[in-house]
Design a protein around this motif. Sequence first.
Motif, PDB file in Angstrom:
ATOM      1  N   MET A  38      21.052   2.944 -60.574  1.00 39.14           N
ATOM      2  CA  MET A  38      22.083   3.374 -61.498  1.00 39.14           C
ATOM      3  C   MET A  38      22.963   2.186 -61.896  1.00 39.14           C
ATOM      4  O   MET A  38      23.412   1.428 -61.033  1.00 39.14           O
ATOM      5  CB  MET A  38      22.942   4.474 -60.886  1.00 39.14           C
ATOM      6  CG  MET A  38      22.208   5.794 -60.731  1.00 39.14           C
ATOM      7  SD  MET A  38      21.905   6.559 -62.342  1.00 39.14           S
ATOM      8  CE  MET A  38      21.081   8.067 -61.830  1.00 39.14           C
TER       9      MET A  38
ATOM     10  N   PRO B 186      26.920   6.433 -65.967  1.00 40.34           N
ATOM     11  CA  PRO B 186      25.816   5.602 -65.499  1.00 40.34           C
ATOM     12  C   PRO B 186      24.629   5.621 -66.477  1.00 40.34           C
ATOM     13  O   PRO B 186      24.403   6.602 -67.165  1.00 40.34           O
ATOM     14  CB  PRO B 186      25.446   6.231 -64.161  1.00 40.34           C
ATOM     15  CG  PRO B 186      25.836   7.666 -64.313  1.00 40.34           C
ATOM     16  CD  PRO B 186      27.046   7.679 -65.190  1.00 40.34           C
TER      17      PRO B 186
ATOM     18  N   LEU C  58      20.391   3.961 -67.030  1.00 44.10           N
ATOM     19  CA  LEU C  58      19.186   3.475 -66.354  1.00 44.10           C
ATOM     20  C   LEU C  58      18.504   2.444 -67.237  1.00 44.10           C
ATOM     21  O   LEU C  58      18.477   2.577 -68.463  1.00 44.10           O
ATOM     22  CB  LEU C  58      18.226   4.625 -66.053  1.00 44.10           C
ATOM     23  CG  LEU C  58      18.727   5.697 -65.078  1.00 44.10           C
ATOM     24  CD1 LEU C  58      17.741   6.860 -65.013  1.00 44.10           C
ATOM     25  CD2 LEU C  58      18.933   5.102 -63.694  1.00 44.10           C
TER      26      LEU C  58
ATOM     27  N   PRO D  34      20.754   9.147 -67.487  1.00 45.48           N
ATOM     28  CA  PRO D  34      20.020   9.804 -66.394  1.00 45.48           C
ATOM     29  C   PRO D  34      19.363  11.089 -66.892  1.00 45.48           C
ATOM     30  O   PRO D  34      19.855  11.738 -67.822  1.00 45.48           O
ATOM     31  CB  PRO D  34      21.104  10.087 -65.348  1.00 45.48           C
ATOM     32  CG  PRO D  34      22.199   9.124 -65.661  1.00 45.48           C
ATOM     33  CD  PRO D  34      22.173   8.934 -67.153  1.00 45.48           C
TER      34      PRO D  34
END
Length: 463
Positions: free
Chosen positions: A291, A280, A282, A226
Amino acid sequence: MAATGTPSCAALLHGHMLGVLLGQSRATVTNLICSRGGQHHDWSADYRLYSRGRVDEAVLFGRARDALLDALPAGEPLVAAIDDTIVRKTGRKIHGSGWKRDPLGPAFQTNLVHARRYLQISAAWPLEDGGARMVPVGFHHAPTPRKPGKDATPARLKDHREALKQHNLNRVALEHVGGLRRDIPDGRHLVLCGDGSFTNKAVLRGLPDGCTYIGRTRKDTALHHPPEPPVPGATGRPPRYGKKAPTPEELRQDDSVPWQIITAHAAGKRHDFRVKTCGPVLWPKAGPGVMLRLVVIAPLAYRLKKGSRLLYREPAYLLCTDPDLPLEKLLQYYLWRWGIEVNFREEKTLLGTGEAQVRTAASNRHLPAVTVAAYSLLWIAALQCHAAGDGDRPRSLAPPKWRKDRPDGMLPATGELQRLLRYEIWAGALRPGTFHRFVTRRPPDASAPEPRPALAATLFAAA
């Protein structure tokens, strides 16, 4: 009732579904008519039952779905698997049939077969040992629009391209997943498991609310972390993605990330799996708003026979749309997905799904779905008896001498359920005086009588 129209439609449907489960020949409409004893009467109503859309298989699958939801503990999600399958057909005039890739072809050669395509959704009935039995809750015809001829006009070609978009498998899958999500109570979550063909932008972006997706991905999938929070006073458009994250294969080979040992149920017993996770993350193909969590499963070691050398399967790479889902549940839910492959095999080999020789669009949509619904309701009845306790569990026929004793609490096979159903329905008529003593042992005789085929042994043989 599951059939619309006159009450005779419900009676015909009931006879056909029993014929699917009891029959020992091909599951054609002709054999279904004979199984209910209608071969000496007008049989046109049996064909019109499907060609004129007088069957609503959604009602049958709804009964199975409601039974599954009632069996789940409060707060537990409904775990479902989604996959497509093909049914081979040689006729060129059959609606929805066309050239499809053969999934059973060799890896080095893409083979084509003439077939129809169906989409199935199966839901998990959890068992006491940590495993689960997959039960179909939807079986939908997903044909590909037929390509126009070489003399087609530009307008006709444009309509064909638009039809391809509307009948895309991912769009059809999302439509039926959305319908399943609407039928589930609001307080219960839906976990959907799929293979690599459904792990794409369309599915990940189009999931309904209250649904989590777990699916396989490629080993070279490009992932990103992220983005960092925006710096106060900074100008320009904020980045949508952060630094590049390791690919699934790079994560597997990274020694700085330790393996975690997780125990899960698979293939009839519990195994220790080595997994790595990162999240998480992407995926640009899914967009910046999705996510994900990456899970790498190390290949399992196995032996072809006792004392042989260890062999290893391929590693698995999973993406999950819920980064906070516990790793133990994520792994177990995905391992349950294999049950839908078992469903496909049993539906085609034992029940003859797709064998009926029908050509119209309605018949190709309804008749195969009815055979799968009969299979689903058979297993719902067996699972309900199994969960009720030893006193209500179905009694299996005596197994052959060469078969080992089945462990206590183990579910019967689908073939055993079919033989037990035949026994319960037919044994009273075949042997009225020995219904409670089906298996008898004849004492040896020096002068054996002339051999004759035993009808009861042929019908109920537990081979």
